[in-house]
Design a protein around this motif. Sequence first.
Motif, PDB file in Angstrom:
ATOM      1  N   VAL A 141      23.510  35.157  38.099  1.00 22.90           N
ATOM      2  CA  VAL A 141      23.915  36.492  38.534  1.00 22.90           C
ATOM      3  C   VAL A 141      24.472  37.246  37.331  1.00 22.90           C
ATOM      4  N   SER A 142      24.161  38.556  37.247  1.00 23.67           N
ATOM      5  CA  SER A 142      24.756  39.376  36.192  1.00 23.67           C
ATOM      6  C   SER A 142      25.063  40.747  36.752  1.00 23.67           C
ATOM      7  N   ARG A 143      26.147  41.304  36.265  1.00 30.50           N
ATOM      8  CA  ARG A 143      26.481  42.669  36.679  1.00 30.50           C
ATOM      9  C   ARG A 143      26.504  43.506  35.421  1.00 30.50           C
ATOM     10  N   GLY A 144      25.724  44.554  35.369  1.00 27.68           N
ATOM     11  CA  GLY A 144      25.564  45.320  34.140  1.00 27.68           C
ATOM     12  C   GLY A 144      25.011  44.400  33.074  1.00 27.68           C
ATOM     13  N   THR A 145      25.706  44.256  31.993  1.00 27.67           N
ATOM     14  CA  THR A 145      25.244  43.356  30.943  1.00 27.67           C
ATOM     15  C   THR A 145      26.027  42.060  30.978  1.00 27.67           C
ATOM     16  N   LYS A 146      26.990  41.978  31.881  1.00 24.53           N
ATOM     17  CA  LYS A 146      27.864  40.828  31.899  1.00 24.53           C
ATOM     18  C   LYS A 146      27.304  39.756  32.820  1.00 24.53           C
ATOM     19  N   ILE A 201      32.727  39.370  40.951  1.00 19.31           N
ATOM     20  CA  ILE A 201      31.713  40.420  40.951  1.00 19.31           C
ATOM     21  C   ILE A 201      32.313  41.801  40.680  1.00 19.31           C
ATOM     22  N   ASP A 202      33.369  42.127  41.492  1.00 20.31           N
ATOM     23  CA  ASP A 202      33.825  43.505  41.486  1.00 20.31           C
ATOM     24  C   ASP A 202      34.989  43.766  40.525  1.00 20.31           C
ATOM     25  N   LYS A 203      35.708  42.740  40.188  1.00 21.98           N
ATOM     26  CA  LYS A 203      36.899  42.932  39.361  1.00 21.98           C
ATOM     27  C   LYS A 203      36.487  43.463  37.995  1.00 21.98           C
ATOM     28  N   GLY A 204      37.145  44.580  37.601  1.00 22.23           N
ATOM     29  CA  GLY A 204      36.860  45.159  36.298  1.00 22.23           C
ATOM     30  C   GLY A 204      35.706  46.129  36.329  1.00 22.23           C
ATOM     31  N   PHE A 205      35.081  46.325  37.502  1.00 15.72           N
ATOM     32  CA  PHE A 205      33.990  47.307  37.590  1.00 15.72           C
ATOM     33  C   PHE A 205      34.436  48.522  38.369  1.00 15.72           C
ATOM     34  N   GLU A 232      37.187  52.393  48.518  1.00 13.38           N
ATOM     35  CA  GLU A 232      37.528  51.346  49.469  1.00 13.38           C
ATOM     36  C   GLU A 232      37.927  49.996  48.872  1.00 13.38           C
ATOM     37  N   PRO A 233      37.385  49.588  47.782  1.00 14.81           N
ATOM     38  CA  PRO A 233      37.583  48.190  47.397  1.00 14.81           C
ATOM     39  C   PRO A 233      39.022  47.691  47.457  1.00 14.81           C
ATOM     40  N   ALA A 234      39.960  48.493  46.973  1.00 18.20           N
ATOM     41  CA  ALA A 234      41.322  48.002  46.943  1.00 18.20           C
ATOM     42  C   ALA A 234      41.855  47.742  48.336  1.00 18.20           C
ATOM     43  N   ALA A 235      41.638  48.745  49.203  1.00 16.58           N
ATOM     44  CA  ALA A 235      42.069  48.581  50.580  1.00 16.58           C
ATOM     45  C   ALA A 235      41.388  47.368  51.210  1.00 16.58           C
ATOM     46  N   GLU A 236      40.112  47.276  50.922  1.00 10.60           N
ATOM     47  CA  GLU A 236      39.351  46.185  51.540  1.00 10.60           C
ATOM     48  C   GLU A 236      39.844  44.839  51.064  1.00 10.60           C
ATOM     49  N   THR A 237      40.174  44.813  49.820  1.00 11.17           N
ATOM     50  CA  THR A 237      40.672  43.554  49.297  1.00 11.17           C
ATOM     51  C   THR A 237      41.931  43.134  50.062  1.00 11.17           C
ATOM     52  N   ALA A 238      42.801  44.135  50.287  1.00 15.66           N
ATOM     53  CA  ALA A 238      44.008  43.826  51.029  1.00 15.66           C
ATOM     54  C   ALA A 238      43.680  43.383  52.448  1.00 15.66           C
ATOM     55  N   LYS A 239      42.717  44.126  53.040  1.00 16.78           N
ATOM     56  CA  LYS A 239      42.357  43.810  54.420  1.00 16.78           C
ATOM     57  C   LYS A 239      41.688  42.443  54.506  1.00 16.78           C
ATOM     58  N   ALA A 240      40.898  42.216  53.485  1.00 17.22           N
ATOM     59  CA  ALA A 240      40.166  40.943  53.519  1.00 17.22           C
ATOM     60  C   ALA A 240      41.103  39.757  53.425  1.00 17.22           C
ATOM     61  N   GLU A 241      42.192  40.000  52.848  1.00 15.18           N
ATOM     62  CA  GLU A 241      43.123  38.894  52.730  1.00 15.18           C
ATOM     63  C   GLU A 241      43.853  38.611  54.039  1.00 15.18           C
TER      64      GLU A 241
END
Lengths: 246, 611
Positions: A141-146, A201-205, A232-241
């Motif tokens: 798996v790669s995201r962008g060039t990473k 995947i999402d951290k730092g993007f 949404e990601p931040a909220a979702e992260t909290a919700k997901a927890e």
Amino acid sequence: MRILLIEDQIPLIKALRQGLEEEGFAVDTATDGEEGDAKARTTPYDVIVLDIQLPKVDGLTLLKRWRAGGINTHVLMLTARGTTEDKIAGLNSGADDYLTKPFELDELLARLRALIRRGHQKKDPFIRVHDLTIDTAARSVSRGTKKVSLTPREYALLEFLAFHAGTVVTRTMIWEHLYDEYDENTSNVVDVYIRYLRNKIDKGFENALIMTKWGEGYMLRGPDDLGTAAEEPAAETAKAEKPKKK
Amino acid sequence: MPSLRRSLIAYFLVLLGLALLSYALVIDRFAHETLRARQESETKRIEQEHDRNAVDAEEKFNDQMTVQARTLGSELRSVYQAITEEAQQRRPLTPEQQQAQDIQKRVQPHFSTLMIVLALGDINPLGSANIMLAVTVHRSSREHLLRSVWGWPTGTPTNNLVAERLRKSFDLSEHPDYFQIHTNLTQNRPIRSKGEHPDLALDPAGLLETNDHRFDDPDAPHLGRVRRIVYRTYLNTPNFFGMGRPPQPGRPAGGGGVGAFPRSNGDGQPVYVQYIRKLSDLDEQKIAISENRDLQLRRIESETGDSRDRLRVRVAGIAALTFVSLVVGAWFIIGIGLSPLRKLASAVSRVNERDLRLVIDKSDLTVELVPIHDKLTRSLDALRIAFEREKEAVADISHELRTPVAGLLATLDVALRRPRTAEQYQTTLEECRTISRQLAHLVERVMTLAYLDADPAQVTRLETDAAALAEGCAAVIRPISESHQLTLRTDIDGPAMLATDPDKLREVMINLLHNAVEYNRPGGEIELRVHPGKGGGAVVEVADTGIGIEPEVQTKIFERFYRADPSRTQTGVHAGLGLAIVKEYVNRLGGTIAVESQLGRGTTFRVTLPA
């Protein structure tokens, strides 16, 4: 991905279970026709690996019975009988692929992945969601060039989400496809792995790709809904927890 | 390679040739005999005709001579008559003559104008040299004769004169043949034809009174082969001369064609005419007749030959035609007769290793071919079954080998995918060893069967005690059975002596006992029973308390790769070869194996071995 392995050879079952699980598959096993039939009817497997010569009910009879009963799960026939007639008989009974014993584990894995892709109407081994690229053949798996390094289970989860990109997958669905019959019966594990995945995947993007749908499950963003999900990601992260905390 | 049709034709040809040849020979022989008989009868007829013709020719020859002789005689008579008549007229009659004339006129008033009566003095009873003539003149062709007679000097013709006259009258060259005429007048010098001819003695002795002529073939060196006719006639004299002979009333008048000469008054002077003709004339005729005969004979012979040749050509032609037509006919008939064989051959040629069926309509075959067809069909069916079993066996063997190999390979693959701990490697290796042992075991059994198949007669017979052997086997199996929580009991009644191969018998017992352990239920029992057989030998029984075998399956359990319960194969040990090997061994040892089973209760295998 969850696989049912119907095979009467104990050493083979042991080896395959280990091999497949190490590749991120969830593996259920059955050692005779009747057991296999019962499991195939109750669980939506991604692929069934079916031996032809089985105690009680042989593989071909089983397959015909399933196809007649509307069970269209992909079936990979596995047998020691390697003649053309046997292959034709297997394929005519409704098998999707055929593998003769003895076989290389890599070949079995490759065929299983191909069957899974076929199950999601995808021929291209690369799945691309925005700047995320999943090579289902190489399991990279790669995201962008990473380049993103995932454990087999994380990868399996991402792949499952990617196959259903743009649609919501429930925890039960995830659980059913990523965990075998012996795994502890708790969907909590799903939330844990979602979090691991988000970290990778999402951290730092800028854009988070894995979204939480309240009361439903999770979703990998489809290619066309990037704008609305930006905040949404931040909220979702909290919700997901939250489920984890419950 | 000889063709059936051609060899049949050849035999037929030989037979036909012989038959036709013998027929032809018979016909030829028969025709030959018929033709020869015809030829013979024809030849006989020709010969007879030839003989008749020869006789006819001779008779005709003789007749001609007779006519000639008579002509000569009659000529003589007429000349003589003319002479005497002339002399009568020219002379003055003496009284005696007158008297004679008167008498003549008186007694012979009816003389025809051609008659001359001459009385010759020598034989005249009146004596002297008187010749009395009574002549009736008639003009004749002998004018010259008459004229010379006219010139007689004395007017009284003497015998010599008359003879001379007669002779002269015959000097004409009218008579080419030789003749000689004896009369009393010419006794010393008979009248003879011209030419140099020897004098023929007159021998009138052969002339009978009733016969005026005779023939003979005189021996005349000067003339060669000749025939002579001696003809007697008479010169008429008046009765009153009293000449020679008494009247002969019995003689027929005329004497055969010389002329009607009434002789109511008697015969008169005899005249002997000898006429000679060369037999060569007759010979010529005879030769001609013979030639004709020969010609006819040759013709008949050639005709017979032609007929025979024609017949032979015809017979040969018919034979050739028959031969050719029968050969052509036989060719077709044999072809038709062989058509079922051809169909069978074609059906057989269509059989190949992929399709072992003999496709032919049985109604196309003949009674003779049905056994072949049936046997072929049976053999092909057996072959097909054998092939299928072979194919099945190969598939089975490959399946049985592939399955553990697949396990082995998968285990190794998985182990090698990533670094493992020492314990993990050890586990993997142990698993691999287990699978390899199964493989080795399987290969061993397959090889055992293969050896058995390859060398069907290898049995070493030794005097063996089956009871002692059984004890040994029980000792081997007991630990295994105990590990399966089974009780092994023995009921061995020894000694049970028999001549057998102890290794194979041990193999049989061990296999059966293994089987009993394998297919038993936990806590079950196994019983090994060995007893001497009734007529010698031994009976070995192995009973278990396992799952039992269904009746319809009991016949199949001795087949290779057959497993009564497929679910038991997951251990990988049993490839369904154990009982097949047992049965094979028992067969080798000349024994039989039987199975009794009740579902759920258990199974008993009974092996009966001969002494």
